[in-house]
Write a protein that holds these residues in place. Structure first.
Motif, short mmCIF file in Angstrom:
data_model
loop_
_atom_site.label_atom_id
_atom_site.label_comp_id
_atom_site.label_asym_id
_atom_site.label_seq_id
_atom_site.Cartn_x
_atom_site.Cartn_y
_atom_site.Cartn_z
N LEU A 176 -9.21 -43.80 28.44
CA LEU A 176 -10.04 -42.98 28.02
C LEU A 176 -10.39 -41.77 28.92
N ALA B 83 -21.47 -44.67 30.68
CA ALA B 83 -20.77 -46.11 30.40
C ALA B 83 -21.40 -47.18 31.54
N ASN C 221 -13.00 -50.67 32.01
CA ASN C 221 -12.63 -50.86 30.60
C ASN C 221 -12.61 -49.54 29.83
N TYR C 222 -12.74 -48.33 30.44
CA TYR C 222 -12.38 -47.28 30.00
C TYR C 222 -11.31 -46.20 30.39
#
Length: 333
Positions: free
Chosen positions: A121, A111, A117-118
């Motif tokens: 996840l 990433a 931003n994740y």
């Protein structure tokens, strides 16, 4: 007779008061000064812009993440100790944290370091790595005709944890300094994901899985018995064990994906809770959650309140408490 002398409600109330006190201290301590008497006015919108920023953007999300992680690790440790019948089982000690860390390291490098931003996840990534590691540990800990061997589980888990931690360092050996710093912070348990996106990423795992585990408290009581007794009471051992271990792995992976490597909370919280509330899961699980949250909030507050501007990651503070406790349990049993 011994169990009747336990007072789970009393201890839950005492620990709740201690936990609230720890929260107040955590919110009112640190480099950016904010006295206790200013907390309520700022919470109700009567603070200065600086006070509001410090409380709502820095301290509240950090305390929320630590609280959720403490609860998750305490329940995860309880499940592992019950299912494996190993009093030394802890998601950090037996390698589950390292499996999650390896997956997060690979994802982090892929990433490009843009993890906020994740955020949603990350727990799933950590869960995948931790579940694969738990499966291998379980496989290598089995003995034909005898099932899981507690001592072998501990030794295999420690071996996997060491190997995976070494693998993480190899992965970043040629990486940028920033990448190396992130992995070092993660291994130290620095609670790096202390923003609101990480709170909302961790919250669903705890809010869904912890009530389910409490609902299945009676099943856990049966699992704590001998295998013939559990089978005689109608428990499908293989399926139930797999479900409980999967949930334990999910909770531990979700927690460490945003806090970093924090061991021993899952070891200490169930032991302390059983001593205070007795062995029945419906009684000691709430106490274990409070103990786990209190341990982690306290450790993080201590680490950020040292003199001369020193800061020690929460994972290291917990380890300083947990390592001697682990040796005590080893010596005891």
């Amino acid at each position: 007779m011994r169990e009747r002398k336990k007072h789970p409600v009393k201890w839950a109330i005492i620990l709740s008061v201690m936990f609230i006190s720890a929260i107040v201290i955590a919110l009112s301590s640190g480099a950016a000064g904010m006295t206790v008497d200013r907390l309520l006015p700022v919470l109700f919108g009567q603070g200065t812009p600086k006070e509001s920023f410090v409380l709502f953007e820095l301290r509240l999300p950090r305390v929320a993440v630590i609280t959720l992680a403490g609860i998750a690790l305490a329940v995860s440790g309880t499940l592992l100790q019950t299912v494996t019948r190993n009093d030394l089982a802890d998601p950090g000690i037996i390698g589950i944290h390292s499996g999650a860390g390896m997956a997060i390291t690979v994802f982090y490098l892929f990433a490009g370091g843009d993890l906020p931003n994740y955020a949603f996840l990350l727990p799933a990534v950590g869960f995948a790595g931790a579940l694969a590691t738990a499966g291998l540990i379980w496989l290598f800990s089995m003995e034909k005709g005898r099932g899981i061997m507690p001592v072998r589980l501990l030794l295999v888990g420690i071996g996997f944890a060491s190997a995976l931690s070494g693998g993480m360092m190899i992965l970043i050996s040629g990486a940028d300094r920033q990448d190396v710093a992130f992995i070092a912070e993660w291994l130290a348990g620095s609670v790096w994901g202390a923003d609101w996106p990480f709170v909302f990423a961790l919250l669903p795992w705890v809010a869904l899985l912890v009530p389910f585990i409490y609902y299945r408290s009676n099943t856990l009581n049966v699992l704590a018995l001998t295998e013939p007794s559990a089978i005689g009471l109608g428990v499908k051992l293989a399926r139930t064990r797999f479900l409980m271990i999967a949930i334990a792995v999910a909770l531990a992976a979700a927690a460490v994906s945003v806090t970093g490597y924090i061991a021993f909370v899952g070891l200490m919280a169930p032991h302390i809770a059983r001593a205070l509330a007795g062995p029945r899961h419906e009684r000691f699980l709430p106490v274990a959650m409070l103990v786990g949250a209190l341990l982690l909030v306290g450790a993080d507050t201590i680490g950020h309140s040292l003199p001369a501007g020193l800061t020690v990651p929460a994972g290291i503070v917990v380890a300083l408490i947990g390592a001697p406790y682990f040796l005590y349990l080893m010596r005891k049993g």
